[in-house]
Design a protein around this motif. Structure first.
Motif, PDB file in Angstrom:
ATOM      1  N   LYS A   1      78.792  23.283  21.982  1.00  0.00           N
ATOM      2  CA  LYS A   1      79.122  23.344  23.507  1.00  0.00           C
ATOM      3  C   LYS A   1      78.807  24.792  23.938  1.00  0.00           C
ATOM      4  O   LYS A   1      78.837  24.935  25.280  1.00  0.00           O
ATOM      5  N   ASN A   2      79.224  25.724  23.260  1.00  0.00           N
ATOM      6  CA  ASN A   2      79.277  27.318  23.216  1.00  0.00           C
ATOM      7  C   ASN A   2      77.839  27.794  23.012  1.00  0.00           C
ATOM      8  O   ASN A   2      77.764  29.098  23.077  1.00  0.00           O
ATOM      9  N   THR A   3      76.946  27.108  23.127  1.00  0.00           N
ATOM     10  CA  THR A   3      75.412  27.597  22.897  1.00  0.00           C
ATOM     11  C   THR A   3      74.676  27.626  24.159  1.00  0.00           C
ATOM     12  O   THR A   3      74.969  26.926  25.026  1.00  0.00           O
ATOM     13  N   ARG A   4      73.820  28.625  24.175  1.00  0.00           N
ATOM     14  CA  ARG A   4      72.896  28.672  25.531  1.00  0.00           C
ATOM     15  C   ARG A   4      72.146  27.385  25.884  1.00  0.00           C
ATOM     16  O   ARG A   4      71.974  27.243  26.834  1.00  0.00           O
ATOM     17  N   GLY A   5      71.768  26.701  24.837  1.00  0.00           N
ATOM     18  CA  GLY A   5      70.797  25.641  24.963  1.00  0.00           C
ATOM     19  C   GLY A   5      71.728  24.529  25.567  1.00  0.00           C
ATOM     20  O   GLY A   5      71.395  23.819  26.322  1.00  0.00           O
ATOM     21  N   TYR A   6      73.031  24.355  25.040  1.00  0.00           N
ATOM     22  CA  TYR A   6      73.877  23.240  25.635  1.00  0.00           C
ATOM     23  C   TYR A   6      74.180  23.484  27.239  1.00  0.00           C
ATOM     24  O   TYR A   6      74.019  22.776  28.005  1.00  0.00           O
ATOM     25  N   GLN A   7      74.371  25.010  27.486  1.00  0.00           N
ATOM     26  CA  GLN A   7      74.672  25.377  28.959  1.00  0.00           C
ATOM     27  C   GLN A   7      73.128  24.917  29.754  1.00  0.00           C
ATOM     28  O   GLN A   7      73.573  24.578  31.049  1.00  0.00           O
ATOM     29  N   ARG A   8      72.266  25.285  29.378  1.00  0.00           N
ATOM     30  CA  ARG A   8      71.070  24.988  29.980  1.00  0.00           C
ATOM     31  C   ARG A   8      70.990  23.428  30.203  1.00  0.00           C
ATOM     32  O   ARG A   8      70.549  22.878  31.077  1.00  0.00           O
ATOM     33  N   TYR A   9      71.178  22.513  29.218  1.00  0.00           N
ATOM     34  CA  TYR A   9      71.018  21.170  29.292  1.00  0.00           C
ATOM     35  C   TYR A   9      72.128  20.624  30.408  1.00  0.00           C
ATOM     36  O   TYR A   9      71.588  19.764  31.144  1.00  0.00           O
ATOM     37  N   ARG A  10      73.364  21.212  30.323  1.00  0.00           N
ATOM     38  CA  ARG A  10      74.227  20.832  31.654  1.00  0.00           C
ATOM     39  C   ARG A  10      73.742  21.126  32.817  1.00  0.00           C
ATOM     40  O   ARG A  10      73.906  20.322  33.665  1.00  0.00           O
ATOM     41  N   GLU A  11      73.096  22.258  33.062  1.00  0.00           N
ATOM     42  CA  GLU A  11      72.522  22.525  34.389  1.00  0.00           C
ATOM     43  C   GLU A  11      71.424  21.563  34.370  1.00  0.00           C
ATOM     44  O   GLU A  11      71.362  21.433  35.615  1.00  0.00           O
TER      45      GLU A  11
END
Length: 75
Positions: A41-51
């Protein structure tokens, strides 16, 4: 325009959960599993997915979510 909708790029096959799932109870194993989830959850990819796919845009089939979900550390 606004942000691009990447919802279709995150599709997963629907699999109903197993009914007789053994639940993990070892505290060390649970802590290790939670650590792995936290790292993911601390990855850039996860942050992009959440957005791209906020909770309000998640798709459901009945009570089952069709989009990726955080795994239960006890299963």
């Amino acid at each position: 325009g606004g942000p691009k909708d990447f919802t279709s790029e995150f599709e997963v096959d629907f699999v109903a959960p197993a009914k007789d799932v053994k639940r993990e109870s070892d505290p060390q194993r649970l802590a290790a599993r939670q650590k792995q989830i936290d790292l993911g959850k601390n990855t850039r990819g996860y942050q992009r997915y959440r957005e791209a796919v906020p909770l309000s845009k998640r798709r459901y089939k009945g009570k089952y979510c069709l989009d990726p979900l955080t795994p239960d550390i006890r299963q």
